[in-house]
Design a protein around this motif. Structure first.
Motif, PDB file in Angstrom:
ATOM      1  N   ARG A 381       0.839  -1.203   0.000  1.00  0.00           N
ATOM      2  CA  ARG A 381       0.000   0.000   0.000  1.00  0.00           C
ATOM      3  C   ARG A 381       0.872   1.250   0.000  1.00  0.00           C
ATOM      4  O   ARG A 381       2.096   1.180   0.041  1.00  0.00           O
ATOM      5  N   ARG A 382       0.209   2.385  -0.068  1.00  0.00           N
ATOM      6  CA  ARG A 382       0.929   3.651  -0.049  1.00  0.00           C
ATOM      7  C   ARG A 382       1.664   3.825   1.276  1.00  0.00           C
ATOM      8  O   ARG A 382       1.229   3.359   2.327  1.00  0.00           O
ATOM      9  N   LYS A 383       2.795   4.517   1.207  1.00  0.00           N
ATOM     10  CA  LYS A 383       3.672   4.605   2.359  1.00  0.00           C
ATOM     11  C   LYS A 383       3.011   5.300   3.535  1.00  0.00           C
ATOM     12  O   LYS A 383       3.221   4.919   4.696  1.00  0.00           O
ATOM     13  N   ASN A 384       2.195   6.303   3.296  1.00  0.00           N
ATOM     14  CA  ASN A 384       1.578   7.040   4.393  1.00  0.00           C
ATOM     15  C   ASN A 384       0.474   6.246   5.075  1.00  0.00           C
ATOM     16  O   ASN A 384      -0.019   6.648   6.136  1.00  0.00           O
ATOM     17  N   LYS A 385       0.040   5.135   4.476  1.00  0.00           N
ATOM     18  CA  LYS A 385      -0.983   4.300   5.092  1.00  0.00           C
ATOM     19  C   LYS A 385      -0.409   3.128   5.877  1.00  0.00           C
ATOM     20  O   LYS A 385      -1.164   2.386   6.511  1.00  0.00           O
ATOM     21  N   VAL A 386       0.896   2.934   5.832  1.00  0.00           N
ATOM     22  CA  VAL A 386       1.540   1.801   6.492  1.00  0.00           C
ATOM     23  C   VAL A 386       2.122   2.273   7.809  1.00  0.00           C
ATOM     24  O   VAL A 386       3.001   3.147   7.842  1.00  0.00           O
ATOM     25  N   ASP A 387       1.622   1.729   8.910  1.00  0.00           N
ATOM     26  CA  ASP A 387       2.147   2.038  10.232  1.00  0.00           C
ATOM     27  C   ASP A 387       3.241   1.048  10.606  1.00  0.00           C
ATOM     28  O   ASP A 387       3.326  -0.055  10.056  1.00  0.00           O
ATOM     29  N   PHE A 388       4.075   1.461  11.566  1.00  0.00           N
ATOM     30  CA  PHE A 388       5.130   0.562  12.028  1.00  0.00           C
ATOM     31  C   PHE A 388       4.499  -0.612  12.762  1.00  0.00           C
ATOM     32  O   PHE A 388       3.733  -0.438  13.706  1.00  0.00           O
ATOM     33  N   GLY A 389       4.824  -1.792  12.322  1.00  0.00           N
ATOM     34  CA  GLY A 389       4.242  -3.007  12.882  1.00  0.00           C
ATOM     35  C   GLY A 389       4.366  -4.138  11.883  1.00  0.00           C
ATOM     36  O   GLY A 389       5.278  -4.142  11.033  1.00  0.00           O
ATOM     37  N   PRO A 390       3.483  -5.118  11.953  1.00  0.00           N
ATOM     38  CA  PRO A 390       3.578  -6.249  11.023  1.00  0.00           C
ATOM     39  C   PRO A 390       3.514  -5.834   9.555  1.00  0.00           C
ATOM     40  O   PRO A 390       4.261  -6.360   8.723  1.00  0.00           O
ATOM     41  N   GLU A 391       2.634  -4.888   9.220  1.00  0.00           N
ATOM     42  CA  GLU A 391       2.526  -4.492   7.814  1.00  0.00           C
ATOM     43  C   GLU A 391       3.796  -3.793   7.336  1.00  0.00           C
ATOM     44  O   GLU A 391       4.184  -3.917   6.171  1.00  0.00           O
ATOM     45  N   PHE A 392       4.462  -3.090   8.215  1.00  0.00           N
ATOM     46  CA  PHE A 392       5.725  -2.458   7.849  1.00  0.00           C
ATOM     47  C   PHE A 392       6.751  -3.496   7.427  1.00  0.00           C
ATOM     48  O   PHE A 392       7.454  -3.331   6.417  1.00  0.00           O
ATOM     49  N   PHE A 393       6.829  -4.582   8.178  1.00  0.00           N
ATOM     50  CA  PHE A 393       7.777  -5.643   7.825  1.00  0.00           C
ATOM     51  C   PHE A 393       7.308  -6.422   6.593  1.00  0.00           C
ATOM     52  O   PHE A 393       8.136  -6.935   5.836  1.00  0.00           O
ATOM     53  N   MET A 394       6.004  -6.515   6.380  1.00  0.00           N
ATOM     54  CA  MET A 394       5.502  -7.163   5.164  1.00  0.00           C
ATOM     55  C   MET A 394       5.942  -6.400   3.916  1.00  0.00           C
ATOM     56  O   MET A 394       6.401  -7.000   2.932  1.00  0.00           O
ATOM     57  N   VAL A 395       5.826  -5.078   3.967  1.00  0.00           N
ATOM     58  CA  VAL A 395       6.236  -4.259   2.826  1.00  0.00           C
ATOM     59  C   VAL A 395       7.741  -4.362   2.614  1.00  0.00           C
ATOM     60  O   VAL A 395       8.226  -4.436   1.470  1.00  0.00           O
ATOM     61  N   ASN A 396       8.506  -4.397   3.697  1.00  0.00           N
ATOM     62  CA  ASN A 396       9.960  -4.531   3.562  1.00  0.00           C
ATOM     63  C   ASN A 396      10.328  -5.869   2.929  1.00  0.00           C
ATOM     64  O   ASN A 396      11.256  -5.944   2.114  1.00  0.00           O
ATOM     65  N   ARG A 397       9.605  -6.938   3.290  1.00  0.00           N
ATOM     66  CA  ARG A 397       9.873  -8.236   2.662  1.00  0.00           C
ATOM     67  C   ARG A 397       9.569  -8.178   1.164  1.00  0.00           C
ATOM     68  O   ARG A 397      10.290  -8.752   0.354  1.00  0.00           O
ATOM     69  N   ALA A 398       8.501  -7.493   0.806  1.00  0.00           N
ATOM     70  CA  ALA A 398       8.144  -7.401  -0.615  1.00  0.00           C
ATOM     71  C   ALA A 398       9.184  -6.605  -1.389  1.00  0.00           C
ATOM     72  O   ALA A 398       9.578  -6.988  -2.502  1.00  0.00           O
ATOM     73  N   LEU A 399       9.637  -5.498  -0.834  1.00  0.00           N
ATOM     74  CA  LEU A 399      10.657  -4.706  -1.516  1.00  0.00           C
ATOM     75  C   LEU A 399      11.982  -5.453  -1.590  1.00  0.00           C
ATOM     76  O   LEU A 399      12.726  -5.321  -2.582  1.00  0.00           O
ATOM     77  N   ARG A 400      12.277  -6.231  -0.579  1.00  0.00           N
ATOM     78  CA  ARG A 400      13.497  -7.043  -0.624  1.00  0.00           C
ATOM     79  C   ARG A 400      13.387  -8.130  -1.679  1.00  0.00           C
ATOM     80  O   ARG A 400      14.385  -8.476  -2.326  1.00  0.00           O
ATOM     81  N   ALA A 401      12.195  -8.670  -1.865  1.00  0.00           N
ATOM     82  CA  ALA A 401      12.001  -9.680  -2.912  1.00  0.00           C
ATOM     83  C   ALA A 401      12.267  -9.093  -4.292  1.00  0.00           C
ATOM     84  O   ALA A 401      12.765  -9.793  -5.182  1.00  0.00           O
ATOM     85  N   ILE A 402      11.943  -7.819  -4.488  1.00  0.00           N
ATOM     86  CA  ILE A 402      12.233  -7.175  -5.772  1.00  0.00           C
ATOM     87  C   ILE A 402      13.736  -7.077  -5.986  1.00  0.00           C
ATOM     88  O   ILE A 402      14.251  -7.354  -7.081  1.00  0.00           O
ATOM     89  N   ARG A 403      14.468  -6.713  -4.949  1.00  0.00           N
ATOM     90  CA  ARG A 403      15.913  -6.519  -5.103  1.00  0.00           C
ATOM     91  C   ARG A 403      16.642  -7.831  -5.372  1.00  0.00           C
ATOM     92  O   ARG A 403      17.649  -7.838  -6.092  1.00  0.00           O
ATOM     93  N   ARG A 404      16.185  -8.934  -4.806  1.00  0.00           N
ATOM     94  CA  ARG A 404      16.902 -10.194  -4.986  1.00  0.00           C
ATOM     95  C   ARG A 404      16.332 -11.051  -6.116  1.00  0.00           C
ATOM     96  O   ARG A 404      16.710 -12.208  -6.265  1.00  0.00           O
ATOM     97  N   SER A 405      15.463 -10.498  -6.928  1.00  0.00           N
ATOM     98  CA  SER A 405      14.842 -11.253  -8.012  1.00  0.00           C
ATOM     99  C   SER A 405      15.571 -10.997  -9.318  1.00  0.00           C
ATOM    100  O   SER A 405      16.288 -10.005  -9.480  1.00  0.00           O
TER     101      SER A 405
END
Length: 616
Positions: A381-405
């Motif tokens: 989701r958009r960055k301003n809608k993501v609070d620090f917590g589980p969803e924050f780490f979910m987005v980080n995992r997704a962005l990391r998947a882009i970098r290692r793909s």
């Protein structure tokens, strides 16, 4: 077939031929790759069931592969026994045992998996709330030099109520994990004690599961009270409970030692298990070993120690990214033909990144099979809608998947059009230099389609996503499977483009033509960029360095012009970005190295061809 026999008769006085029939339930491409010779390049194997056994007839002079024949000549004076072990070593696959980690919600299953697998940073998402893990995720582990896999599952709840989301789907995923595992670890909470949910789960495991189950009592860091807390779980009837701490690592070694002692697949190393399976399956190998035991042992040691490309096939990492609820998990399930990830109409169903490995046989049967590792990510989701917590780490995992793909599948909703978050993700993919394929899902839900709908849609997506204008567009339906099989061909083409290297002479010839058509623009002060030459310095993505007098004089518009001219002149760059680097050089350095540059790009070429050979 008769032609091959006639050729074999001609070669009989000079060569001896191995007398083996290949009939095994294995991919024959690896076998035949070691059997084929340049004399018979047209012989190809078929994907039919086979069993490998010694024929035992010295009069026969060909190797029969089902209904096809493949000659395997052996020179005079060489060992008469063929390299059968080498062929089998290439054909057998890695079969690492799997351990399932199960338990009720919020007892520390994911934390224990991260501790054993050594993935505390970047592993499964851990948070102090139940329901974080829903799908089954796999992690690789190693204990005392022996490799295995851990599968993390969601919290098991047998009572379906409104407060528990996806309880039945999580149970289904856990049952799949238990079915493919050689042992299970039941994780319980030592601070809370034995609960009714633990007792119900233990009763289910005793009656329905036929694999060894060990109890890991988590949150037992204290040496004084840890053993006392673990003693309460003897009533589960699953044997000795082991006090462990997933955070501090206390007791994990003792737990793994007991697991390795109780499971034969874990007690023996992978190579020993494979050797025993091969000896049991291929009885002929015992006779060969008796004759040449020392030679075969040397060959086995050499095969295990060397890094052979035939034995380690490179995986193609494919990240599936997109906004929430666009059909990423549905596409993964359709590609695998199984309920690999939980799918629902609720946005945000997928929490953690899910890795799924697929091996696709080659069409010709000669080249090795291609392995694809699909990574299903959570909706971003958009960055301003993501609070620090589980969803924050979910987005980080997704962005990391882009970098290692290697390739990114950007999933879009054909019925909703382009949103601002889609543009952000496309720009992220281009900035990271990943190959990209735009996949427009839900094409079956588009209404009022006619002959011009496809062309209008392609034009719309090209206009709305200019940062990935080089990416191919595929319209699919993950529900019906429409055009889903075309993803593999596009992925192969994208990987080839992402790793493509072009000779320097071709690049500079295209650069000369581009400058001749449109010279670099000059500024008001009269300063103008002078382009000397270019060279490709790396791949993944293809990176081209252009040497100019001053990089600041090259505008962004002219950079885009060069990118377009290069793509128009070269084939194979339709799915990958091209990274441009402009470096400045002084005039005297250029004059001094003119013999190395083969002249300026605009003067028709002059000088020698070393080390930057240009076309005349």
């Amino acid at each position: 077939m008769m032609a091959i026999r006639n050729e074999a008769r001609k070669c009989r006085p000079r060569r001896k031929f191995a007398n083996v029939i290949i009939c095994a339930m294995l991919p024959p491409s690896s076998f035949v790759r070691s059997f084929l010779t340049p004399e018979f390049p047209r012989v190809k194997p078929s994907f039919l069931p086979m069993v490998l056994q010694d024929r035992g007839e010295e009069t026969e002079n060909w190797v029969q592969l089902n209904t096809e024949e493949v000659r395997m000549p052996i020179l005079e004076g060489e060992d008469s026994s063929p390299d059968l072990y080498g062929a089998i070593r290439r054909a057998r696959k890695s079969k690492m045992p799997i351990l399932a980690v199960i338990g009720r919600p919020n007892v520390g299953k994911s934390a224990l998996v991260n501790r054993i697998a050594g993935t505390q940073s970047g592993g499964s998402i851990v948070a102090d709330e139940s329901g974080i893990t829903r799908d089954r995720t796999y992690r690789s582990g190693n204990f005392l030099g022996r490799d295995f896999q851990l599968v993390d599952t969601g919290g098991l709840v047998f009572d379906d109520d409104e407060d528990t989301l996806f309880a039945s789907e999580i149970r289904q995923q856990a049952m799949v994990a238990i079915g493919e595992s050689v042992a299970a670890v039941l994780v319980v909470d030592g601070l809370v004690g034995c609960t009714s949910m633990d007792l119900a789960l233990a009763e289910f495991l005793r009656k329905e599961v036929n694999i060894p189950v060990h109890v890991a009592v988590n949150k037992c860091e204290s040496e004084k009270s840890g053993g006392l807390n673990a003693a309460d779980f003897w009533q589960l009837g699953l044997g000795e409970p082991f006090p462990v701490s997933a955070i501090h690592g206390v007791g994990t070694a003792e737990l793994l030692e007991r697991l390795f002692e109780s499971v034969p697949q874990l007690a023996a190393s992978e190579d020993e298990v494979e050797d025993e399976e091969l000896l049991a399956q291929f009885s002929y190998l015992g006779d060969v070993m008796k004759k040449n035991r020392r030679e075969i042992q040397k060959e086995k040691d050499a095969l295990r120690n060397r890094d052979d490309d035939d034995l380690t096939q490179e995986e193609i990492n494919i990240a599936i990214v997109g906004r929430p609820n666009v059909g990423k998990s549905s596409l993964l399930n359709k590609l695998f033909g199984d309920q690999r990830a939980i799918v629902s109409e609720m946005a945000g169903t997928t929490r953690d990144s899910i890795d799924a490995l697929m091996e696709r046989p080659s069409p010709d049967g000669i080249t090795p099979a291609v392995q694809y590792r699909f990574v299903d990510t959570a909706g971003i989701r958009r960055k301003n809608k993501v609070d620090f917590g589980p969803e924050f780490f979910m987005v980080n995992r997704a962005l990391r998947a882009i970098r290692r793909s290697d390739v990114v599948l950007l999933i879009l909703d054909a019925t909703a059009g382009i949103a601002e978050q889609d543009r952000v993700l496309a720009q992220k993919i281009a900035d990271d230099g990943r190959a990209c394929i735009i996949v427009c899902n839900k094409w079956d839900a588009v209404v009022n389609k006619d002959n011009s709908t496809y062309e209008k849609s392609v034009k719309y997506f090209r206009m709305e996503l200019p940062m990935v204008r080089w990416s191919p567009i595929l319209f699919i339906s993950a529900v019906t499977g429409q055009r889903c099989k075309k993803i593999y061909d596009l992925v192969d083409a994208a990987v080839s483009a992402h790793r493509k290297r072009v000779p320097t002479s071709v690049l500079n010839e295209i650069l000369r033509d581009a400058i001749a058509w449109q010279p670099p623009p000059s500024r008001r002060s009269g300063a103008q960029a002078k382009i000397y030459y270019c060279n490709q310095v790396s791949v993944r993505p293809p990176t081209i360095v252009v040497f100019v007098n001053d990089p600041k004089l090259v505008s962004d518009n002219y950079k885009r012009y060069l990118d377009r001219k290069f793509r128009e002149s070269l084939d194979g760059f339709e799915s990958t970005p091209i990274r441009w680097l402009f470096r400045g050089r002084r005039v005297r350095d250029v004059l001094r190295d003119r013999s190395m540059m083969n002249g300026d790009p605009g003067d028709g070429g002059s000088g020698s061809n070393y080390p930057f050979p240009h076309a005349n």
